[in-house]
Design a protein around this motif. Structure first.
Motif, PDB file in Angstrom:
ATOM      1  N   LEU A   1       0.829  -1.210   0.000  1.00  7.11           N
ATOM      2  CA  LEU A   1       0.000   0.000   0.000  1.00  7.11           C
ATOM      3  C   LEU A   1       0.862   1.258   0.000  1.00  7.11           C
ATOM      4  O   LEU A   1       0.529   2.252  -0.658  1.00  7.11           O
ATOM      5  N   ALA A   2       1.962   1.219   0.735  1.00  2.79           N
ATOM      6  CA  ALA A   2       2.842   2.384   0.812  1.00  2.79           C
ATOM      7  C   ALA A   2       3.492   2.705  -0.533  1.00  2.79           C
ATOM      8  O   ALA A   2       3.896   3.846  -0.772  1.00  2.79           O
ATOM      9  N   LEU A   3       3.584   1.728  -1.433  1.00  2.00           N
ATOM     10  CA  LEU A   3       4.208   1.943  -2.736  1.00  2.00           C
ATOM     11  C   LEU A   3       3.342   2.758  -3.681  1.00  2.00           C
ATOM     12  O   LEU A   3       3.858   3.423  -4.581  1.00  2.00           O
ATOM     13  N   TRP A   4       2.010   2.688  -3.512  1.00  2.00           N
ATOM     14  CA  TRP A   4       1.153   3.329  -4.504  1.00  2.00           C
ATOM     15  C   TRP A   4       0.011   4.160  -3.919  1.00  2.00           C
ATOM     16  O   TRP A   4      -0.589   4.970  -4.632  1.00  2.00           O
ATOM     17  N   LEU A   5      -0.299   3.996  -2.643  1.00  2.00           N
ATOM     18  CA  LEU A   5      -1.430   4.731  -2.074  1.00  2.00           C
ATOM     19  C   LEU A   5      -0.981   5.588  -0.899  1.00  2.00           C
ATOM     20  O   LEU A   5      -0.904   6.808  -1.012  1.00  2.00           O
ATOM     21  N   ALA A   6      -0.697   4.958   0.240  1.00  2.00           N
ATOM     22  CA  ALA A   6      -0.246   5.686   1.430  1.00  2.00           C
ATOM     23  C   ALA A   6       0.256   4.695   2.466  1.00  2.00           C
ATOM     24  O   ALA A   6      -0.163   3.535   2.471  1.00  2.00           O
ATOM     25  N   PRO A   7       1.129   5.125   3.360  1.00  2.00           N
ATOM     26  CA  PRO A   7       1.542   4.249   4.456  1.00  2.00           C
ATOM     27  C   PRO A   7       0.345   3.919   5.349  1.00  2.00           C
ATOM     28  O   PRO A   7      -0.544   4.751   5.539  1.00  2.00           O
ATOM     29  N   GLY A   8       0.329   2.717   5.866  1.00  2.00           N
ATOM     30  CA  GLY A   8      -0.754   2.328   6.753  1.00  2.00           C
ATOM     31  C   GLY A   8      -0.916   0.828   6.800  1.00  2.00           C
ATOM     32  O   GLY A   8      -0.013   0.081   6.430  1.00  2.00           O
ATOM     33  N   LYS A   9      -2.083   0.403   7.256  1.00  2.00           N
ATOM     34  CA  LYS A   9      -2.353  -1.034   7.325  1.00  2.00           C
ATOM     35  C   LYS A   9      -3.820  -1.291   7.045  1.00  2.00           C
ATOM     36  O   LYS A   9      -4.684  -0.435   7.245  1.00  2.00           O
ATOM     37  N   LEU A  10      -4.071  -2.494   6.541  1.00  2.00           N
ATOM     38  CA  LEU A  10      -5.422  -2.917   6.200  1.00  2.00           C
ATOM     39  C   LEU A  10      -5.583  -4.361   6.654  1.00  2.00           C
ATOM     40  O   LEU A  10      -4.864  -5.236   6.183  1.00  2.00           O
ATOM     41  N   ASP A  11      -6.487  -4.583   7.585  1.00  2.00           N
ATOM     42  CA  ASP A  11      -6.784  -5.920   8.094  1.00  2.00           C
ATOM     43  C   ASP A  11      -7.881  -6.513   7.202  1.00  2.00           C
ATOM     44  O   ASP A  11      -9.061  -6.190   7.353  1.00  2.00           O
ATOM     45  N   ALA A  12      -7.472  -7.361   6.250  1.00  2.00           N
ATOM     46  CA  ALA A  12      -8.377  -7.843   5.199  1.00  2.00           C
ATOM     47  C   ALA A  12      -9.328  -8.924   5.703  1.00  2.00           C
ATOM     48  O   ALA A  12      -9.174 -10.110   5.407  1.00  2.00           O
ATOM     49  N   ARG A  13     -10.315  -8.490   6.459  1.00  2.00           N
ATOM     50  CA  ARG A  13     -11.410  -9.349   6.919  1.00  2.00           C
ATOM     51  C   ARG A  13     -12.573  -8.437   7.262  1.00  2.00           C
ATOM     52  O   ARG A  13     -12.384  -7.245   7.543  1.00  2.00           O
ATOM     53  N   ILE A  14     -13.783  -8.964   7.202  1.00  2.00           N
ATOM     54  CA  ILE A  14     -14.946  -8.141   7.521  1.00  2.00           C
ATOM     55  C   ILE A  14     -14.806  -7.611   8.942  1.00  2.00           C
ATOM     56  O   ILE A  14     -14.547  -8.364   9.874  1.00  2.00           O
ATOM     57  N   GLY A  15     -14.953  -6.317   9.094  1.00  2.00           N
ATOM     58  CA  GLY A  15     -14.765  -5.673  10.389  1.00  2.00           C
ATOM     59  C   GLY A  15     -13.333  -5.269  10.667  1.00  2.00           C
ATOM     60  O   GLY A  15     -13.058  -4.573  11.643  1.00  2.00           O
ATOM     61  N   GLY A  16     -12.393  -5.701   9.811  1.00  2.00           N
ATOM     62  CA  GLY A  16     -10.991  -5.337   9.988  1.00  2.00           C
ATOM     63  C   GLY A  16     -10.780  -3.844   9.805  1.00  2.00           C
ATOM     64  O   GLY A  16     -11.506  -3.173   9.067  1.00  2.00           O
ATOM     65  N   ARG A  17      -9.768  -3.327  10.465  1.00  2.00           N
ATOM     66  CA  ARG A  17      -9.527  -1.890  10.448  1.00  2.00           C
ATOM     67  C   ARG A  17      -8.662  -1.493   9.263  1.00  2.00           C
ATOM     68  O   ARG A  17      -7.703  -2.188   8.915  1.00  2.00           O
ATOM     69  N   VAL A  18      -9.006  -0.345   8.666  1.00  2.00           N
ATOM     70  CA  VAL A  18      -8.229   0.251   7.580  1.00  2.00           C
ATOM     71  C   VAL A  18      -7.704   1.584   8.096  1.00  2.00           C
ATOM     72  O   VAL A  18      -8.481   2.460   8.476  1.00  2.00           O
ATOM     73  N   GLN A  19      -6.387   1.732   8.132  1.00  2.00           N
ATOM     74  CA  GLN A  19      -5.759   2.974   8.574  1.00  2.00           C
ATOM     75  C   GLN A  19      -4.709   3.375   7.548  1.00  2.00           C
ATOM     76  O   GLN A  19      -3.750   2.636   7.309  1.00  2.00           O
ATOM     77  N   LEU A  20      -4.903   4.544   6.939  1.00  2.00           N
ATOM     78  CA  LEU A  20      -3.969   5.059   5.948  1.00  2.00           C
ATOM     79  C   LEU A  20      -3.657   6.502   6.289  1.00  2.00           C
ATOM     80  O   LEU A  20      -4.561   7.281   6.618  1.00  2.00           O
ATOM     81  N   ASP A  21      -2.390   6.870   6.203  1.00  2.00           N
ATOM     82  CA  ASP A  21      -1.966   8.216   6.592  1.00  2.00           C
ATOM     83  C   ASP A  21      -1.337   8.922   5.395  1.00  2.00           C
ATOM     84  O   ASP A  21      -0.251   8.565   4.951  1.00  2.00           O
ATOM     85  N   PHE A  22      -2.038   9.926   4.887  1.00  2.00           N
ATOM     86  CA  PHE A  22      -1.551  10.676   3.740  1.00  2.00           C
ATOM     87  C   PHE A  22      -0.695  11.870   4.153  1.00  2.00           C
ATOM     88  O   PHE A  22      -0.330  12.690   3.317  1.00  2.00           O
ATOM     89  N   GLY A  23      -0.399  11.993   5.440  1.00  2.00           N
ATOM     90  CA  GLY A  23       0.434  13.098   5.890  1.00  2.00           C
ATOM     91  C   GLY A  23      -0.216  14.434   5.604  1.00  2.00           C
ATOM     92  O   GLY A  23      -1.417  14.614   5.803  1.00  2.00           O
TER      93      GLY A  23
END
Length: 199
Positions: A77-99
């Motif tokens: 994700l950091a290569l093309w969108l933004a640094p962060g993390k994505l827990d790939a499951r229903i209800g998982g948290r998506v956190q991306l930081d565009f600074g």
């Protein structure tokens, strides 16, 4: 629009669409595109329940598993969108930081079928939801990737469309092992063009 030699409109009629949405092919002189020859901007827009639904599509010469990794892996994700993390499951948290360049994203995954469908909202906290859905379909050449956005019907639609179009180009480059910066020239051309489509 420095470096643009010409514009060529290619009409792609879609009878059920709110707008007949052509593709824009533009030529660059400064090596700003991956092919070295031309870039294509296109998509489909429709109106649903007071929102604008946008579909952006790419045909990718990599497997759905590889594309899925790019959509969900923290390093990818950091290569093309933004640094962060994505827990790939229903209800998982998506956190991306565009600074300083954008709003932080902090939401939950609403749909998850590995290598097929991933959905969450492009929002954070009490901000209005801006749902997006990634759909991956295997093809003989690799993967057909469709990004569907549900946006408020306001003046920010062209900016959102151009932003996602540009990040998709970064995704395509990252899949080839090429690290590119946000393509500002492409964003400017895409934003201007999307503005003409939503008038």
């Amino acid at each position: 629009m420095t470096g643009i030699f010409g514009l060529l409109m290619v009409i792609k009629a879609q009878s059920q669409m709110l707008w007949h949405f052509p593709k824009l092919v533009f030529f660059v002189s400064d090596g700003g595109c991956m092919s070295g020859e031309q870039e294509v901007i296109g998509g489909e827009l429709s109106a649903e329940n007071g929102r604008i639904v946008v579909k952006l599509e790419r045909n990718i010469g990599h497997s759905p598993a590889k594309v899925w990794e790019m959509l969900t892996g923290s390093e990818e994700l950091a290569l093309w969108l933004a640094p962060g993390k994505l827990d790939a499951r229903i209800g998982g948290r998506v956190q991306l930081d565009f600074g300083n360049s954008g709003t932080p994203i902090d939401c939950r995954v609403t749909r998850c079928e590995p290598h097929r469908i991933l959905a969450y909202s492009w929002s954070s906290g009490d901000a209005p939801e801006r749902p997006l859905v990634w759909e991956l379909e295997p093809t003989d050449e690799g993967t057909r990737l469709v990004l569907t956005l549900s946006l408020p019907d306001n003046e920010l639609v062209p900016i959102a469309c151009a932003g996602w179009d540009s990040h998709l180009e970064m995704l395509m480059a990252a899949l080839e092992g090429i690290n590119i910066h946000f393509p500002v020239e492409r964003f400017r051309v895409a934003r201007s063009w999307f503005e003409t489509q939503v008038r």
